[in-house]
Enzyme design. Structure first.
Site, PDB file in Angstrom:
ATOM      1  N   ASP A  63       4.070  -2.029  39.654  1.00 20.47           N
ATOM      2  CA  ASP A  63       3.900  -1.934  38.200  1.00 20.47           C
ATOM      3  C   ASP A  63       4.342  -3.202  37.474  1.00 20.47           C
ATOM      4  O   ASP A  63       4.412  -3.216  36.239  1.00 20.47           O
ATOM      5  CB  ASP A  63       4.638  -0.712  37.658  1.00 20.47           C
ATOM      6  CG  ASP A  63       6.130  -0.776  37.912  1.00 20.47           C
ATOM      7  OD1 ASP A  63       6.532  -1.350  38.946  1.00 20.47           O
ATOM      8  OD2 ASP A  63       6.903  -0.264  37.081  1.00 20.47           O
ATOM      9  N   SER A  95       6.146   2.602  40.937  1.00 24.96           N
ATOM     10  CA  SER A  95       6.714   1.270  41.145  1.00 24.96           C
ATOM     11  C   SER A  95       6.281   0.637  42.460  1.00 24.96           C
ATOM     12  O   SER A  95       5.104   0.444  42.698  1.00 24.96           O
ATOM     13  CB  SER A  95       8.233   1.356  41.027  1.00 24.96           C
ATOM     14  OG  SER A  95       8.789   0.071  41.009  1.00 24.96           O
ATOM     15  N   HIS A  96       7.228   0.380  43.347  1.00 25.00           N
ATOM     16  CA  HIS A  96       6.959  -0.328  44.601  1.00 25.00           C
ATOM     17  C   HIS A  96       6.644   0.622  45.747  1.00 25.00           C
ATOM     18  O   HIS A  96       6.469   0.180  46.873  1.00 25.00           O
ATOM     19  CB  HIS A  96       8.175  -1.182  44.946  1.00 25.00           C
ATOM     20  CG  HIS A  96       9.430  -0.378  44.884  1.00 25.00           C
ATOM     21  ND1 HIS A  96       9.982   0.014  43.684  1.00 25.00           N
ATOM     22  CD2 HIS A  96      10.199   0.163  45.843  1.00 25.00           C
ATOM     23  CE1 HIS A  96      11.050   0.747  43.915  1.00 25.00           C
ATOM     24  NE2 HIS A  96      11.211   0.860  45.210  1.00 25.00           N
ATOM     25  N   ASP A 128       7.220  -4.942  37.318  1.00 21.86           N
ATOM     26  CA  ASP A 128       8.535  -5.209  36.725  1.00 21.86           C
ATOM     27  C   ASP A 128       9.488  -5.938  37.670  1.00 21.86           C
ATOM     28  O   ASP A 128      10.504  -6.461  37.235  1.00 21.86           O
ATOM     29  CB  ASP A 128       9.170  -3.939  36.137  1.00 21.86           C
ATOM     30  CG  ASP A 128       9.315  -2.825  37.143  1.00 21.86           C
ATOM     31  OD1 ASP A 128       8.906  -3.002  38.313  1.00 21.86           O
ATOM     32  OD2 ASP A 128       9.832  -1.753  36.752  1.00 21.86           O
ATOM     33  N   ARG A 129       9.158  -5.963  38.966  1.00 24.18           N
ATOM     34  CA  ARG A 129      10.055  -6.664  39.892  1.00 24.18           C
ATOM     35  C   ARG A 129       9.511  -8.037  40.253  1.00 24.18           C
ATOM     36  O   ARG A 129       8.316  -8.296  40.114  1.00 24.18           O
ATOM     37  CB  ARG A 129      10.211  -5.866  41.180  1.00 24.18           C
ATOM     38  CG  ARG A 129      10.894  -4.545  40.964  1.00 24.18           C
ATOM     39  CD  ARG A 129      11.145  -3.873  42.288  1.00 24.18           C
ATOM     40  NE  ARG A 129      11.848  -2.627  42.059  1.00 24.18           N
ATOM     41  CZ  ARG A 129      12.603  -2.022  42.949  1.00 24.18           C
ATOM     42  NH1 ARG A 129      12.728  -2.532  44.156  1.00 24.18           N
ATOM     43  NH2 ARG A 129      13.216  -0.889  42.655  1.00 24.18           N
ATOM     44  N   LYS A 158      12.559  -4.491  32.917  1.00 26.11           N
ATOM     45  CA  LYS A 158      12.569  -5.708  33.704  1.00 26.11           C
ATOM     46  C   LYS A 158      11.148  -6.238  33.781  1.00 26.11           C
ATOM     47  O   LYS A 158      10.192  -5.492  33.580  1.00 26.11           O
ATOM     48  CB  LYS A 158      13.163  -5.453  35.079  1.00 26.11           C
ATOM     49  CG  LYS A 158      12.504  -4.354  35.860  1.00 26.11           C
ATOM     50  CD  LYS A 158      13.410  -3.935  37.012  1.00 26.11           C
ATOM     51  CE  LYS A 158      12.802  -2.787  37.786  1.00 26.11           C
ATOM     52  NZ  LYS A 158      13.804  -1.827  38.224  1.00 26.11           N
ATOM     53  N   ASP A 204       5.799  -6.403  41.995  1.00 26.76           N
ATOM     54  CA  ASP A 204       5.612  -5.091  42.627  1.00 26.76           C
ATOM     55  C   ASP A 204       4.477  -4.298  41.983  1.00 26.76           C
ATOM     56  O   ASP A 204       3.732  -4.811  41.141  1.00 26.76           O
ATOM     57  CB  ASP A 204       6.913  -4.286  42.597  1.00 26.76           C
ATOM     58  CG  ASP A 204       7.235  -3.780  41.205  1.00 26.76           C
ATOM     59  OD1 ASP A 204       6.837  -4.454  40.226  1.00 26.76           O
ATOM     60  OD2 ASP A 204       7.871  -2.713  41.080  1.00 26.76           O
TER      61      ASP A 204
END
Ligand code: G1P
Ligand code: ZN
Length: 542
Positions: free
Chosen positions: A278, A112-113, A280-281, A375, A276
């Site tokens: 991947d 992710s982030h 999703d944010r 998300k 982010d």
């Protein structure tokens, strides 16, 4: 040729709320990655011939693990694997592909982030046939299996060329390298009023999107620049890099400070956004106006009917417990239910699958809807664009109008990172032990109304998830929440969520830091953060 490799269990392969996330070096240990993938395949037991979606956020080690996963998947009986070119698939795009192709599941390689590169983090996430993160029953079973595993299955086969579109055969499995962007971009075009956005762009509406050298670059360039007509260069840092250019691909005011400074400057475009690692944010900033993720959820929900996909209204809204109650007020005004779930997207999945909610969001910059089971950063950006294009209003004015109607939830999250696990556990234990003594206690101007440890009963499957963070609610609707992160890779992270509610006739135009002073003091008095951790201030405030 099929091969069975003898192995022994490796401790500590317990997936957290977003899969198994560790340092790259851990995944590089002999058999570590194969053990985990085999444990997963042993648990999910794919039907022979099942389809598996594979992709990642492009971080260092992605390509190596994808080649391992291809061989293991084939040896375990999958019939077809769809892989994003270059090994790329954003998390929401992977979720969409699983659903679109009726896949039995998908592997998403991402942390992710978190930072990437040889010294950074790597992660493996498994999503099930509904497109959402594997439920706890699956991740726990994988963990148990990883404690007793004694072999993994693979086969001898050359590496698949991940950079060329096309089909090849690996053992009994067909491997298709597909364009990672097209299906997702087509889905967005169905959901939103692209014509309205194109018109606004043609009339001079401008934006800046920071892809943070992560996976959303190619998606944003195709959708924003090629399909919606924003000027070339609207997407910054649009090429995915294995180390994200040395930055944290985390779209908050700390790590996206360049975008933030631009949006607060006299050269600011109308709209600014970031996503982010991947994809999703999301981060949403209007000219001279940052929108907190909690407010963004509320404002999107209040205006979603302006987008074709949501024109008939929302069935319900869901927010994670630490997310502010701004969305609750919108739900109330719309006469629809609002669900409060534990942190982590998977709890939204059952509500979405059951058709109880349409829009969901978390304070940690995650917003999404029933179009996928994750998300979705670009989705949030596009819904904002759709709303702004239809209403012909600035972000700042939209926010002010919203608060004047619903009141304002001033909000901040304080993170204390890398603290000793023992100290973090002691803090939480002491907090839990003192909960019953809190109601009625006065802390400066604040009086505690209620305090509890959040326990969630899923309205669909009846499952109960206890101990999801401590809530302290004050008279007047303000609140402090304490919980430990489930995604960190070093020590423990304490998150303190601070929320002050001001009614519509109250103080709506103040600095958040000013408005939260009493709550910050109350949080320290209640939890003894400095006494337990030695820290007198947070590492990150978002
Ligand atoms: C964090 C966020 C949470 C999000 C998760 C995965 O988890 O707080 O909202 O769902 O990352 O992206 P935490 O580290 O707080 O457990
Ligand atoms: Zn993410």
């Amino acid at each position: 040729m099929l091969r069975t490799i003898t192995t022994t269990p490796i401790e500590g392969q317990r997936p957290g709320t977003s899969g198994l996330r560790k340092k790259v070096a851990t995944f590089q240990k002999p058999s570590y990655t194969e053990n985990f993938l085999q444990s997963l395949f042993d648990v999910v037991q794919p039907d022979s011939g099942a389809t598996l979606i594979i992709g990642g956020d492009g971080r260092f080690y992605n390509r190596t693990v994808i080649q391992q996963a291809i061989r293991l998947a084939s040896a375990n009986g999958y019939g077809r694997a769809l892989i994003g070119r270059g090994g790329l698939l954003s998390t929401p795009a992977a979720s969409h592909l699983i659903r679109k192709h009726g896949a039995s599941g998908g592997l998403i390689f991402s942390a992710s982030h978190n930072p990437g590169g040889p010294n950074g983090d790597f992660g493996i996430k498994y999503n099930t046939a509904n497109g959402g993160p594997a439920p706890e029953a699956v991740t726990e079973a994988v963990y148990k299996r990883s404690l007793e595993i004694d072999r993994w299955l693979t086969l001898e086969a050359p590496d698949v060329d991940l950079d060329a579109l096309g089909t090849s055969q690996v053992g009994g499995m067909t491997v298709e390298v597909i364009d990672p962007v097209t299906d997702y971009a087509d889905l967005m075009e169905q959901l939103f009023d692209f014509a309205a956005i194109q018109k606004a762009v043609a009339e001079g509406f401008t934006m800046s999107f920071d892809a943070m050298s992560a996976v959303t670059g190619p998606y944003a360039i195709e959708i924003l620049e090629n399909r919606l007509g924003f000027a070339k260069g609207t997407v910054r840092n649009g090429t995915p890099l294995e180390d994200f250019g040395g930055h944290h691909p985390d779209p908050n005011l700390v790590h996206a400070d360049e975008l933030y400074r631009l949006m607060m400057s006299s050269n600011a475009p109308d709209f600014g956004a970031a996503s982010d690692g991947d994809g999703d944010r999301n981060l949403i900033i209007g000219r001279h106006r940052f929108v907190t993720p909690s407010d963004s959820l509320a404002m999107l929900a209040a205006n979603a009917h302006l987008a074709p996909a949501y024109k008939d209204g929302l069935k319900g809204i869901a927010r994670s417990m630490p997310t502010s109650a701004a969305a609750d007020r919108v739900a109330e005004a719309l006469g629809i239910p609002c669900y409060e779930t534990p942190t982590g997207w998977k709890f939204f999945g059952t509500l979405l699958d059951a058709g109880l909610v349409t829009i969901c969001g978390e304070e940690s910059a995650g917003t999404g809807s029933d179009h996928v089971r994750e998300k979705d950063g670009l989705w949030a950006v596009l819904l904002w664009l759709n709303i702004l294009a239809k209403r012909r209003i600035s972000v700042d004015q939209l926010a002010r109008d919203h608060w004047a109607e619903c009141g304002r939830n001033y909000y901040a999250r304080h993170d204390y990172e890398g603290i000793e696990s023992a100290a973090a556990d002691a803090l939480m234990a002491e907090l839990m032990g003192g909960l019953s003594a809190l109601p009625g206690r006065s802390l400066g101007v604040l009086t505690v109304e209620a305090a509890d440890s959040f326990s969630y009963s899923d309205p669909v499957d009846g499952s109960v998830t206890p101990n999801q963070g401590v809530r302290v609610i004050f008279e007047g609707g303000s609140r402090v929440v304490f919980r430990l992160s489930g995604t960190g890779t070093a020590g423990a992270t304490l998150r303190v969520y601070l929320e002050r509610y001001e009614p519509a006739e109250g103080r709506l135009d103040e600095e958040t830091s000013t408005m939260l002073i009493e709550l910050i003091e109350a949080a320290e008095a209640i939890a003894g953060i400095e006494r337990h951790t030695g820290r007198s201030s947070p590492d990150v405030t978002t």
